[in-house]
Design a protein around this motif. Structure first.
Motif, PDB file in Angstrom:
ATOM      1  N   ILE A  10       0.833  -1.203   0.000  1.00 16.53           N
ATOM      2  CA  ILE A  10       0.000   0.000   0.000  1.00 16.53           C
ATOM      3  C   ILE A  10       0.868   1.253   0.000  1.00 16.53           C
ATOM      4  O   ILE A  10       0.582   2.217  -0.715  1.00 16.53           O
ATOM      5  CB  ILE A  10      -0.971  -0.006   1.199  1.00 16.53           C
ATOM      6  N   ALA A  11       1.951   1.234   0.760  1.00 15.99           N
ATOM      7  CA  ALA A  11       2.832   2.409   0.834  1.00 15.99           C
ATOM      8  C   ALA A  11       3.613   2.637  -0.449  1.00 15.99           C
ATOM      9  O   ALA A  11       3.957   3.776  -0.781  1.00 15.99           O
ATOM     10  CB  ALA A  11       3.794   2.251   2.013  1.00 15.99           C
ATOM     11  N   ASN A  12       3.908   1.559  -1.181  1.00 15.90           N
ATOM     12  CA  ASN A  12       4.750   1.653  -2.382  1.00 15.90           C
ATOM     13  C   ASN A  12       4.137   0.885  -3.546  1.00 15.90           C
ATOM     14  O   ASN A  12       4.715  -0.109  -3.995  1.00 15.90           O
ATOM     15  CB  ASN A  12       6.144   1.096  -2.084  1.00 15.90           C
ATOM     16  N   PRO A  13       3.004   1.341  -4.071  1.00 11.10           N
ATOM     17  CA  PRO A  13       2.414   0.605  -5.194  1.00 11.10           C
ATOM     18  C   PRO A  13       3.300   0.673  -6.428  1.00 11.10           C
ATOM     19  O   PRO A  13       3.990   1.669  -6.657  1.00 11.10           O
ATOM     20  CB  PRO A  13       1.079   1.320  -5.429  1.00 11.10           C
ATOM     21  N   GLU A  14       3.283  -0.407  -7.177  1.00 12.08           N
ATOM     22  CA  GLU A  14       4.059  -0.486  -8.412  1.00 12.08           C
ATOM     23  C   GLU A  14       3.203   0.035  -9.562  1.00 12.08           C
ATOM     24  O   GLU A  14       1.975   0.050  -9.458  1.00 12.08           O
ATOM     25  CB  GLU A  14       4.444  -1.944  -8.671  1.00 12.08           C
TER      26      GLU A  14
END
Length: 137
Positions: free
Chosen positions: A48-52
């Motif tokens: 959630i913090a680092n979506p691709e």
């Protein structure tokens, strides 16, 4: 976590943020899917913090495309507000998944006011849509 699940979760995360507000009901929906598949809480938080980037979706099987589309539409409905940005995102995902734009538009217009549609009912609608990887039995 396999690549298919990771990609689906990533799409849902992007959809949840499409309106500029990641609602708690959307977060709970995503967590629920992840936990059902045995994804640990730290991994979910990292996703959630680092979506691709969403990337290509054309190589998915018909079954996976139906699953992705069904989950995306359910997430769009989960907070009780269907916003234009969410509709646009679902339309874009539908086309990326190989569904014809007109079919996706018709489906969204038909169900967007039915906030309590079940997974099974929606899945049946999505499964009936034309798709290039669909096999006829």
């Amino acid at each position: 976590m396999d690549a298919v699940l990771r990609k689906k979760i990533n799409i849902l995360i992007h959809l949840a943020g499409a309106d500029g507000h990641f609602d708690e009901s959307e977060r709970a929906f995503i967590y629920n899917i992840c936990l059902r598949h045995g994804v640990d809480l730290d991994t979910i938080g990292d996703l959630i913090a680092n979506p691709e980037p969403v990337g290509s979706l054309g190589a998915l099987s018909h079954a996976n495309a139906v699953d992705y589309m069904t989950e995306s539409i359910l997430l769009m409905l989960v907070d009780g507000k269907v916003l234009p940005s969410e509709i646009l995102f679902c339309q874009d995902m539908g086309m990326r998944l190989g569904f014809p734009k007109s079919a996706v538009d018709d489906l969204i217009n038909e169900i967007k006011d039915d906030l309590h549609i079940s997974y099974d009912e929606l899945h049946t609608y999505v499964e009936a849509l034309p798709h290039p990887n669909k096999t006829v039995a």
